[in-house]
Design a protein around this motif. Structure first.
Motif, PDB file in Angstrom:
ATOM      1  N   GLN A 116       0.812  -1.220   0.000  1.00  0.00           N
ATOM      2  CA  GLN A 116       0.000   0.000   0.000  1.00  0.00           C
ATOM      3  C   GLN A 116       0.847   1.274   0.000  1.00  0.00           C
ATOM      4  O   GLN A 116       0.336   2.351  -0.298  1.00  0.00           O
ATOM      5  CB  GLN A 116      -0.917   0.008   1.223  1.00  0.00           C
ATOM      6  N   ALA A 157      -7.549  -2.570   0.074  1.00  0.00           N
ATOM      7  CA  ALA A 157      -8.422  -2.162   1.172  1.00  0.00           C
ATOM      8  C   ALA A 157      -7.588  -1.870   2.412  1.00  0.00           C
ATOM      9  O   ALA A 157      -6.580  -2.530   2.674  1.00  0.00           O
ATOM     10  CB  ALA A 157      -9.443  -3.261   1.462  1.00  0.00           C
ATOM     11  N   ASN A 158      -8.027  -0.881   3.187  1.00  0.00           N
ATOM     12  CA  ASN A 158      -7.283  -0.515   4.387  1.00  0.00           C
ATOM     13  C   ASN A 158      -7.306  -1.623   5.433  1.00  0.00           C
ATOM     14  O   ASN A 158      -6.382  -1.753   6.234  1.00  0.00           O
ATOM     15  CB  ASN A 158      -7.862   0.769   4.988  1.00  0.00           C
ATOM     16  N   GLU A 171      -8.267  -5.823   5.382  1.00  0.00           N
ATOM     17  CA  GLU A 171      -8.626  -6.904   4.471  1.00  0.00           C
ATOM     18  C   GLU A 171      -8.422  -8.253   5.131  1.00  0.00           C
ATOM     19  O   GLU A 171      -7.436  -8.482   5.831  1.00  0.00           O
ATOM     20  CB  GLU A 171      -7.784  -6.814   3.196  1.00  0.00           C
ATOM     21  N   ASP A 210     -12.860  -4.098   5.950  1.00  0.00           N
ATOM     22  CA  ASP A 210     -13.445  -3.460   4.774  1.00  0.00           C
ATOM     23  C   ASP A 210     -13.728  -4.452   3.639  1.00  0.00           C
ATOM     24  O   ASP A 210     -14.677  -4.293   2.891  1.00  0.00           O
ATOM     25  CB  ASP A 210     -12.497  -2.373   4.243  1.00  0.00           C
ATOM     26  N   LYS A 211     -12.857  -5.481   3.518  1.00  0.00           N
ATOM     27  CA  LYS A 211     -12.974  -6.363   2.369  1.00  0.00           C
ATOM     28  C   LYS A 211     -12.530  -7.768   2.741  1.00  0.00           C
ATOM     29  O   LYS A 211     -11.586  -7.959   3.490  1.00  0.00           O
ATOM     30  CB  LYS A 211     -12.106  -5.836   1.214  1.00  0.00           C
TER      31      LYS A 211
END
Length: 475
Positions: free
Chosen positions: A187, A280-281, A283, A469-470
């Motif tokens: 990221q 995603a922040n 996951e 988030d994901k």
């Protein structure tokens, strides 16, 4: 049991351990002499080291000449070059020739952030070795695999792809901590993002799709392999490392001159500006596993932190003390670890075969407070410094010395900076621990989370209040 785990070791027991002192450690870095020259537009680095009659030759290619969509293929390129044969011989004959004439050839990417650049170092190395009197034979092989490869063998390339795919799928759970840390670091920096494309979860998805593409549109796959090879073979951007005795280097250079002269020099190299993908922040990577691999990361440079050698001491201490006690001993995981990238500023935590999930994330969040309140005696601090120096001074054979210095050249990591880091390591104090804790507390407010776990584990964690988030199904 819990009381025993939480109790510190007695000073009497600790005193029984043998201990060096700071004065016993070398104050100066270990220097490696480096030569640099140009040869037909290529850059040649030389390292005059006693190698007992062996030539170590590393050839590196700049990846920034590739399109973004071509990057995942780089993980397969070494196998394609060395395991598919050439226009002169099939892959069996080529493998036998390599074994007969050399000590081995293999491909290895170098992907690293760089303190003075936003793009970092992104190179593919072909590393090789041979006896001095077989230098010409080695370069003949490298000429054939680079300039005359036989990529137009659908079944052979499919076999290579399926082998890579199987290796990655079978290792994703046993090496879940590595998958988590690679995903987290991607990221923050271009080089870390490429590492995820070549060896992370993204690479698994790519290989699955590529296996299908080979069946449905082989000509397009073949043409892409050829395009990638052509874009890499630009001698203006080739950097080589020669590690050999000085007496052998003139003959090596003579052979290299003929080899490099045959490499293309199109003169139209364009450094591509890749748009690295966002993850995603938080996951959850879903796989059938009975244990969890729990990671969290943050970029310390974003808080204004400047690299200081004490970070190497502190990181090692956290692994052997705080994370060992909280993640392994009390938490029941097989391992807990952290890493700090001195070039990108990314600090990452991970656990290995962890029965916990949210509880381990809580431990990571408490690390800053732990460092701020830590009371270290001189012996304990010295042990951590010795451990950090041991990592800096790890034993290296001649090939590793030459290659490590080549990496430092590519990263523009000077001997002066190395000495400064060493001085800071040796001068680490408890105040550095407290200051690092404050930085970590600030950075963790903008942290990212990745876990590798089962569907049931993430469901239970979300019910308990963990926000994800994901979810990405890996296996």
């Amino acid at each position: 049991l819990m009381a025993m785990q939480a109790a510190p070791d007695s000073p009497e027991d600790i005193a029984k351990l043998p201990l060096l002192h700071r004065d016993d450690l070398d104050k100066k870095i270990r220097l490696v002499d480096r030569g640099k020259s140009g040869l037909h537009d290529a850059t040649i680095l030389t390292h005059d080291l006693f190698t007992n009659g062996i030539l170590y030759l590393d050839i590196s290619f700049e990846l920034h000449g590739l399109d973004e969509a071509d990057i995942p293929y780089v993980a397969l390129l070494g196998s394609a070059l060395l395991e598919m044969g050439t226009q002169k011989e099939d892959y069996v004959s080529l493998s036998q020739r390599i074994a007969r004439k050399t000590g081995g050839i293999y491909a290895s990417p170098l992907l690293s952030a760089r303190g003075d650049s936003d793009t970092g170092v992104t190179r593919l190395f072909l590393r090789s070795k041979c006896m001095f009197d077989q230098t010409t034979e080695l370069l003949d092989i490298l000429h054939d695999v680079l300039l005359l490869p036989n990529f137009d063998d659908k079944e052979r390339f499919k076999q290579i792809v399926l082998e890579h795919k199987a290796d990655m799928e079978t290792s994703i759970v046993p090496r879940g901590h590595s998958a988590v840390m690679t995903r987290l670091k991607a990221q923050y920096n271009e080089a870390h993002w490429i590492a995820e494309q070549l060896g992370g979860v993204s690479a698994i998805f790519f290989l699955r799709q590529l296996a299908k593409d080979i069946e449905t549109d082989w000509p397009a796959v073949f043409q892409r392999l050829e395009k990638i090879r052509g874009n890499l073979l630009n001698r203006d951007h080739i950097i080589m490392n020669v590690t050999a005795d000085a007496a052998a280097q003139p003959a090596v250079f003579q052979a290299l001159e003929t080899f490099i002269e045959k490499l293309p020099n199109p003169g139209n190299f364009v450094s591509k500006d890749w748009k690295t993908g966002a993850f995603a922040n938080s996951e959850a990577l879903i796989a059938p596993t009975m244990v969890n691999y729990v990671g969290r990361s943050a970029n310390l440079f974003d808080t204004g932190y400047k690299m200081h050698g004490s970070a190497l001491v502190i990181t090692r201490y956290l692994q052997t003390a705080w994370l060992w006690e909280k993640i392994r001993v009390q938490g029941g995981a097989y391992g807990g670890m952290c890493s700090f990238d001195r070039y990108s500023g990314v600090f990452a935590f991970a656990s290995y075969r962890d029965p916990n999930l949210a509880a381990s994330l809580d431990v990571y969040d408490q690390t800053g407070a732990y460092l701020r309140n830590l009371q270290l005696d001189e012996d304990e601090l010295t042990r951590s410094i010795i451990g950090a120096i041991g990592q800096l001074d790890s034993y290296q054979l001649p090939d590793a010395k030459g290659f490590s210095d080549t990496v430092r050249y590519l990263l523009n990591f000077t001997d002066e900076e190395r000495q400064q880091i060493r001085d800071e390591v040796l001068g680490t104090t408890q105040k550095d621990f407290a200051a690092f804790g404050e930085v970590l507390d600030t950075a963790m407010k903008q942290s990212a989370t990745a876990v590798l776990c089962s569907p049931d584990a993430i469901t239970a964690a979300e019910k308990a209040g963990l926000k994800i988030d994901k979810q990405t199904k890996v296996l």
